[in-house]
Design an enzyme around this catalytic site. Structure first.
Site, mmCIF file in Angstrom:
data_model
loop_
_atom_site.group_PDB
_atom_site.id
_atom_site.type_symbol
_atom_site.label_atom_id
_atom_site.label_comp_id
_atom_site.label_asym_id
_atom_site.label_seq_id
_atom_site.Cartn_x
_atom_site.Cartn_y
_atom_site.Cartn_z
ATOM 1 N N HIS A 195 47.889 68.504 -41.581
ATOM 2 C CA HIS A 195 48.197 68.014 -40.038
ATOM 3 C C HIS A 195 48.043 69.012 -39.276
ATOM 4 C CE1 HIS A 195 46.886 63.652 -41.094
ATOM 5 N NE2 HIS A 195 48.012 63.741 -42.214
ATOM 6 N N LYS A 224 40.454 66.787 -41.935
ATOM 7 C CA LYS A 224 40.795 66.310 -41.153
ATOM 8 C C LYS A 224 40.281 67.700 -39.882
ATOM 9 C CE LYS A 224 45.462 63.703 -42.803
ATOM 10 N NZ LYS A 224 44.880 63.966 -44.270
ATOM 11 N N SER A 279 53.387 63.472 -40.562
ATOM 12 C CA SER A 279 51.852 62.543 -39.932
ATOM 13 C C SER A 279 52.328 61.525 -39.317
ATOM 14 C CB SER A 279 50.953 62.178 -40.902
ATOM 15 O OG SER A 279 51.593 61.535 -41.929
#
Length: 396
Positions: free
Chosen positions: A211, A242, A183
């Site tokens: 991610h 996300k 990240s």
């Protein structure tokens, strides 16, 4: 009793403030999106949310959440094995399994819980966990809750991973654990090489797709798609917070017996309330949307390529990335804070990262690109970066 402890906390907080490490929260008075409204009524472009596919305020997901509340209520008031499982929970778990090409899935309140609850039920002090040095804090905390022998290899360094695997032959079972996308840097774990080593040294493989899912791979299905590793990765963890709608909720998906064991013994699953119907309903709709079209992923990738190209041409030092994360390297911690503050004055929300979040001397602005950003909004952000970069002496 509180007096002495209060003084201690006040001194600690003052030290954090003086070191420039105090985290100040910024109030948003609108839905999360590419453009947000602040408490004073002003507008800002948001380049620091994990809203990779731009779905945090998507009308279709909002409608699905409302419908789920109408049909299944507001909350579950229980854990899954008592009376907290609805048909919709299983439907979402099947959708996640289909997306990742796995046997089964177990839902958690967050990916932090998924990572916190995956190791202890599966491994003992006879086993080994081999973890990338830049893995997320939730993986680190999950490993701490397990008595397995711990090994740590340098970020994405296959020679160092092989060293650890050789040493770990002393243990009964071994598992390699890595983030799919790291990240802070935005780099992708080399899953094909990791799987090759795992097969050579008889190890399981686990990847956190928080991610990477929705972002990397030909159609955004994550690292297994990007490196053609379906069937070679034993455990995936991930989040609905996300790319997958931007709300809450996490999951572990993988081999059938692993998921079955987690249902029996994973403490965050056994002792936390079930995900509420609105989150589950929106999650089911989300995976239907991703099956229908790859347009959001394509737009997001085009935005990343455009932003990086323009920023590098302007003279900024950008770490290589295959993800939605663009690290603008400044190296100096106070400079990163000044830069982020100056960007806010230009109506651009970005965040400066510095030690201990990143190594000493590696301070940066982390920019996160969304499918929701328009070309005009990207240009405004790039222009602000150039202006502030010249004002602060980063650019000549």
């Amino acid at each position: 009793m509180y007096g002495n402890f209060q003084s201690y906390l006040q001194n600690e907080l003052q030290s954090i403030e003086e070191a420039g490490l105090y985290k100040h929260e910024r109030n948003i008075c609108s839905a999360q999106g590419a453009e947000i409204t602040l408490q004073d009524g002003s507008k800002a472009l948001n380049f620091c949310a994990n809203n990779y596919l731009g779905l945090s305020d998507n009308p279709r997901l909002i409608e699905a959440a409302k419908k789920a509340m109408d049909e299944r209520g507001y909350g579950m008031s229980s854990v899954r094995f008592i009376c907290g499982t609805q048909d919709r929970h299983r439907e979402l778990e099947k959708a996640v399994s289909k997306y990742f090409h796995t046997d089964d899935t177990i839902l958690y309140a967050a990916c932090f819980d998924a990572n916190g609850g995956v190791f202890e039920p599966l491994f003992t002090d006879q086993d080994a966990i081999i973890s990338d040095s830049l893995n997320h804090a939730s993986i680190i905390d999950g490993v701490r809750l397990c008595k397995a022998v711990r090994y740590r290899y340098a970020n994405a360094d296959m020679d160092d991973l092989e060293r650890c695997l050789k040493e770990a032959q002393a243990q009964r079972f071994r598992i390699i654990v890595t983030d799919g996308v790291f990240s802070m840097d935005g780099n992708v774990a080399p899953m094909d090489k990791i799987c090759d080593l795992a097969e050579r040294y008889d190890a399981l493989v686990m990847v956190d797709e928080s991610h990477s899912a929705g972002v990397v791979g030909k159609t955004g299905h994550g690292v297994a798609e990007q490196f053609d590793c379906y069937g070679r990765i034993d455990i995936f963890t991930g989040t609905l917070g996300k790319s997958f709608g931007g709300a809450v909720g996490g999951f572990t998906t993988g081999r059938q017996e692993i998921i079955d064991m987690l249902r029996q013994r994973s403490r965050p699953y056994l002792f936390s309330n079930s995900l509420p119907p609105m989150i589950v309903g929106a999650g089911i709709e989300l995976f239907k949307m991703l099956e229908e079209s790859d347009d959001l992923h394509t737009r997001q990738q085009e935005n990343v390529a455009y932003f990086r190209e323009k920023m590098i041409a302007a003279g900024f030092d950008i770490k290589p990335t295959q993800s939605a994360i663009c690290a603008v390297m400044l190296y100096d911690a106070p400079l990163s804070q000044k830069f982020a503050s100056a960007m806010a004055q230009e109506g651009i929300f970005v965040t400066g990262f510095y030690y201990p979040v990143v190594p000493q001397g590696q301070a940066r602005i982390r920019v996160q690109i969304s499918a929701a950003h328009t070309r005009e909004q990207l240009d405004r952000a790039i222009a602000a970066f150039i202006k502030v970069g010249k004002d602060l002496g980063v650019l000549k």
